[in-house]
Design a protein around this motif. Structure first.
Motif, short mmCIF file in Angstrom:
data_model
loop_
_atom_site.label_atom_id
_atom_site.label_comp_id
_atom_site.label_asym_id
_atom_site.label_seq_id
_atom_site.Cartn_x
_atom_site.Cartn_y
_atom_site.Cartn_z
N ARG A 305 0.80 8.20 8.95
CA ARG A 305 0.66 9.16 7.67
C ARG A 305 1.53 8.54 6.40
NH1 ARG A 305 -2.10 11.37 4.18
NH2 ARG A 305 -1.37 13.56 3.48
N LEU A 306 2.69 8.37 6.68
CA LEU A 306 3.48 7.90 5.74
C LEU A 306 2.93 6.59 4.95
CD1 LEU A 306 6.97 8.62 7.21
CD2 LEU A 306 5.96 9.80 5.24
N ASP A 307 2.40 5.65 5.62
CA ASP A 307 1.70 4.59 5.24
C ASP A 307 0.57 5.02 4.22
OD1 ASP A 307 3.32 2.65 5.91
OD2 ASP A 307 2.11 2.17 7.77
N GLU A 308 -0.23 5.85 4.72
CA GLU A 308 -1.24 6.64 3.88
C GLU A 308 -0.72 7.26 2.61
OE1 GLU A 308 -3.16 9.50 5.96
OE2 GLU A 308 -4.15 8.05 7.51
N ILE A 309 0.32 7.98 2.59
CA ILE A 309 0.70 8.66 1.25
C ILE A 309 1.31 7.42 0.48
CG2 ILE A 309 2.55 10.15 0.42
CD1 ILE A 309 2.25 11.61 3.10
N PHE A 310 2.03 6.48 1.28
CA PHE A 310 2.93 5.47 0.28
C PHE A 310 2.47 4.21 0.77
CE2 PHE A 310 5.89 9.30 0.43
CZ PHE A 310 5.88 9.26 -0.88
N PRO A 311 1.07 3.64 0.31
CA PRO A 311 0.72 2.43 0.80
C PRO A 311 1.54 1.40 0.45
CG PRO A 311 -0.96 3.62 -0.43
CD PRO A 311 0.24 4.30 -0.51
N GLY A 312 2.17 0.56 1.53
CA GLY A 312 3.09 -0.71 1.08
C GLY A 312 2.02 -1.87 0.26
N PRO A 313 2.54 -3.07 0.62
CA PRO A 313 1.89 -4.08 -0.18
C PRO A 313 0.73 -4.79 0.66
CG PRO A 313 3.90 -4.68 0.39
CD PRO A 313 3.72 -3.39 0.66
N GLY A 314 0.47 -3.93 2.04
CA GLY A 314 -0.48 -4.44 2.58
C GLY A 314 0.08 -5.48 3.95
N GLY A 315 1.18 -5.55 4.02
CA GLY A 315 1.79 -6.57 5.26
C GLY A 315 2.38 -7.33 4.71
N THR A 316 2.94 -8.58 5.35
CA THR A 316 3.68 -9.57 4.78
C THR A 316 2.61 -10.47 4.05
OG1 THR A 316 3.19 -10.74 7.12
CG2 THR A 316 5.10 -9.25 6.85
N ALA A 317 3.19 -11.32 3.32
CA ALA A 317 2.48 -12.38 2.70
C ALA A 317 2.32 -13.79 3.77
CB ALA A 317 3.50 -13.10 1.70
N PRO A 318 0.97 -14.39 3.60
CA PRO A 318 0.16 -14.18 2.68
C PRO A 318 -0.64 -13.41 2.96
CG PRO A 318 -0.15 -16.27 3.92
CD PRO A 318 1.03 -15.68 4.53
N GLU A 319 -0.98 -12.82 4.21
CA GLU A 319 -2.13 -12.22 4.55
C GLU A 319 -2.36 -10.89 3.43
OE1 GLU A 319 -0.49 -14.22 8.14
OE2 GLU A 319 0.15 -13.18 6.57
N ALA A 320 -1.11 -10.24 3.16
CA ALA A 320 -1.38 -9.05 2.43
C ALA A 320 -2.23 -9.15 1.11
CB ALA A 320 0.08 -8.68 1.92
N TYR A 321 -2.23 -10.45 0.77
CA TYR A 321 -2.93 -10.87 -0.44
C TYR A 321 -4.09 -11.92 -0.83
CZ TYR A 321 0.84 -14.03 -1.24
OH TYR A 321 1.76 -15.03 -0.96
N ALA A 322 -3.99 -12.80 0.57
CA ALA A 322 -4.93 -14.00 0.66
C ALA A 322 -6.12 -13.39 1.19
CB ALA A 322 -4.22 -14.92 1.47
#
Length: 323
Positions: A305-322
């Motif tokens: 629920r906290l991740d829903e309210i405050f989304p992080g970068p999507g995990g670690t690099a490079p998976e978060a943006y690749a």
């Protein structure tokens, strides 16, 4: 109080780190003594400071306050793992700042004098110095360690690749290297999850989050303002930017039956590589209130629920943006 090892070291530190930045500018010396005494009473053995705290160039006011408290005796120094920092300007002359070997030597001696101690447990680079090679940095730190003036070395505000460069340079010299990294980390500021936390975890570097409550935004700011508490223009501007998230957050904390500040700190203690968030109480009451954090256990549903309210970068690099 709960304790854990600082990174890959055998050093045991409390799960809450007492930040002292308010000592002098905000909190009187007498009240600072009382807060530090109370910290020991409840088992907090980990204190953080910096040579620039006090914000009067060259004076090191906060270190001086801690030093006079140490001088009161009663085992105060022996019970404290003291971490201080260098980098900021302590004068208006060249080499009065940054991480040259010259400044490291002078700054360490000055901090030892102000703190009225013969060694610093954790000596930290307050920021990365891009103009000083890590070989020079480590040679200076090795000398301090050989002299018995410092025990461990830490960093603050390093990027993930800085941690890698620092550790590989230390490894070449057969030196222990960094054991801690102070990073700006809280529910609203999660960029370090991309590179810094994975690097710290891989190298056995304990992460010490600073500004864990985002300058008070995660401390129940909405309800405080409703009760008539004033806020700075800076806080108001950030509040308006994040109002929707903070409304959801404070409502969720109500569901949990916990104070927002304690939930924010407890969340950090559930994160990878985190050793101890820095709390900066201005009063004993604020210090006592933070102790509840150690009893809060957030289950997977609450963390989600906290991740829903405050989304992080999507995990670690490079998976978060690749992908």
């Amino acid at each position: 109080m709960e304790y854990g090892q600082l990174g890959r070291t055998g050093l045991q530190v409390s799960k809450l780190c007492l930040g002292t930045m308010n000592f002098g500018p905000v909190t009187t010396e007498e009240d600072s003594y009382a807060i530090m005494d109370r910290a020991h009473e409840v088992g907090i053995n980990f204190f953080d400071t910096a040579n620039v705290y006090g914000w009067k160039t060259g004076e090191g006011i906060t270190e001086q306050i801690i030093g006079r408290w140490f001088a009161k005796g009663g085992g105060r120094r022996e019970k404290t793992v003291i971490a201080t920092k260098l980098y900021g300007s302590m004068g208006d002359w060249p080499n009065d700042n940054l991480l040259s070997a010259l400044n490291i030597r002078r700054a360490a001696d000055a901090s030892l004098k102000r703190l009225q101690t013969d060694y610093i447990d954790i000596y930290q680079a307050h920021h990365v110095d891009r103009n000083t090679p890590f070989d020079e940095f480590w040679e200076a730190m090795e000398v301090l360690r050989q002299q018995g003036k410092i025990l461990y070395v830490g960093s603050s505000n390093f990027a993930g690749w800085h941690l890698v460069k620092a550790q590989e340079a230390a490894k070449r010299r057969n030196f222990l290297g960094l054991v801690s990294e102070q990073s700006h980390y809280n529910l609203l500021t999660r960029t370090v999850e991309l590179e810094v936390l994975p690097a710290a975890e891989d190298y056995g570097i304990g992460v010490i989050p600073w500004s864990p409550l985002a300058s008070g935004l995660l401390g129940g700011v909405l309800r405080k303002i409703e009760k008539g508490r004033s806020a700075s223009d800076h806080v108001v501007a950030r509040l308006e930017k994040h109002r929707d998230k903070l409304e959801q957050y404070e409502a969720f904390c109500d569901e949990l039956g916990e104070e927002p500040a304690n939930v924010g700190l407890a969340w950090l203690l559930h994160q990878r590589a985190v050793t101890a968030p820095i709390i900066g109480p201005r009063t004993i009451e604020q210090l006592d209130g933070a102790l509840r954090v150690l009893e809060i256990k957030l289950d997977e549903k609450a963390l989600a629920r906290l991740d829903e309210i405050f989304p992080g970068p999507g995990g670690t690099a490079p998976e978060a943006y690749a992908w």
